[in-house]
Design a protein around this motif. Sequence first.
Motif, mmCIF file in Angstrom:
data_model
loop_
_atom_site.group_PDB
_atom_site.id
_atom_site.type_symbol
_atom_site.label_atom_id
_atom_site.label_comp_id
_atom_site.label_asym_id
_atom_site.label_seq_id
_atom_site.Cartn_x
_atom_site.Cartn_y
_atom_site.Cartn_z
ATOM 1 N N PRO A 116 0.866 -1.163 -0.190
ATOM 2 C CA PRO A 116 0.067 0.031 0.073
ATOM 3 C C PRO A 116 1.071 1.228 -0.042
ATOM 4 C CG PRO A 116 -0.016 -0.860 2.091
ATOM 5 C CD PRO A 116 0.636 -2.004 1.363
ATOM 6 N N THR A 117 2.090 1.182 0.155
ATOM 7 C CA THR A 117 3.055 2.512 0.429
ATOM 8 C C THR A 117 3.543 2.703 -1.242
ATOM 9 O OG1 THR A 117 5.016 1.093 0.873
ATOM 10 C CG2 THR A 117 3.628 2.032 2.551
ATOM 11 N N ILE A 118 3.188 1.992 -2.240
ATOM 12 C CA ILE A 118 3.417 2.275 -3.730
ATOM 13 C C ILE A 118 2.226 2.767 -4.340
ATOM 14 C CG2 ILE A 118 4.642 1.195 -5.768
ATOM 15 C CD1 ILE A 118 6.062 -0.730 -3.735
ATOM 16 N N ARG A 119 2.435 3.755 -5.154
ATOM 17 C CA ARG A 119 1.360 3.969 -5.742
ATOM 18 C C ARG A 119 1.296 2.963 -7.236
ATOM 19 N NH1 ARG A 119 1.210 9.547 -9.510
ATOM 20 N NH2 ARG A 119 -1.015 9.351 -10.301
ATOM 21 N N PHE A 120 0.224 2.508 -7.697
ATOM 22 C CA PHE A 120 0.130 1.795 -8.853
ATOM 23 C C PHE A 120 -1.083 2.238 -9.686
ATOM 24 C CE2 PHE A 120 1.668 -1.446 -5.478
ATOM 25 C CZ PHE A 120 2.883 -1.727 -6.010
ATOM 26 N N LEU A 121 -0.655 2.156 -10.975
ATOM 27 C CA LEU A 121 -1.322 2.780 -12.117
ATOM 28 C C LEU A 121 -1.661 1.820 -13.211
ATOM 29 C CD1 LEU A 121 0.394 6.208 -12.698
ATOM 30 C CD2 LEU A 121 -1.732 5.931 -11.478
#
Length: 326
Positions: A116-121
């Motif tokens: 959850p600490t990474i932004r996923f696109l």
Amino acid sequence: PVPPLNERNRFQLLALSFKLSLFHYNITMQSESFWNFYWETRLQYLQGQGKSQVILQASRLIRDASPPARILEAGCGEAQIIGALVDAHGSPSGEQASVGMDRDTKALAVARQQHPTIRFLEGDFTDHQLLRSLGKFDLLLLVNALHHVFSDAYDPELGEINVPQGKENVRSAFADLAQTIKPGGHLILFDGLEAPGSPDTLIRIRFQTNDAWHKFQTFVLEYEPFKIQYETLQNQVVQLSLRDFTRYVTKIIFLEKPLWERERHESYQYFQESEMRDMLVDNGFEIQDFRLISVDYDHWLQEVEILTPHLQFPPEHVIITAQKLR
């Protein structure tokens, strides 16, 4: 009651425990012995896979830099690589500073849940406008990514990949991706590589077992990117081009397995070494390490024997580390 720990939480606790132990004994976090032990433990589930080599190389680059690295992984899948690196080394201040991109909705759902600490696109990393909106990164990871761009140039009228178009698509996509790296930042590229020499060179091979022969026939019938042609010389001995042999041998591990349904649509190879090097230099990179890796070589030997003198098995993977100069 305390809820059970998932895999990600267990490794976060492992990392925290290591960090506290190092603090207690006044040992620097840059200790090579610490990180060797940490990654040996952390990467057991990737044993024998090339992805572990990418993680180890990226970890060394991040440790050599003072602040945590802002990372972009294009084609991140379930985030095994970027997730492991952010879990171990953290991220720059700011919510979800590191970014993973992929067009696989299901894979991204897993990635978001575990990291959850990474932004996923969800999107295509060949989208120029999307890349420009992300800003600049310290480290770009391209792991088994660019061969998808090449494979997308499949032409139904040709019945195979339009090779000149596919190569141009790869160069164009890479040029846009290169612009996301800060000057002084790094790239790690891991992918397939064409064998050296003319792709039309003929090679004779013998299948070691009946099962290997039947799997080859399955490959010929079902592999989509190129029309595989061969000549049968005698029982379980065939002659085919180096191009087709390279594709066959690097797909052996997927034949008759669930992943074959995806892998049969992809050409893992697209550039020879000189083309790969030229692409990096043309986009302002200095190549620091260029290594060939074959993790399935022993398996290949069990399946097939090369009869043509002076010809060898092709490289399975290439891993490149390069620094952006401009």
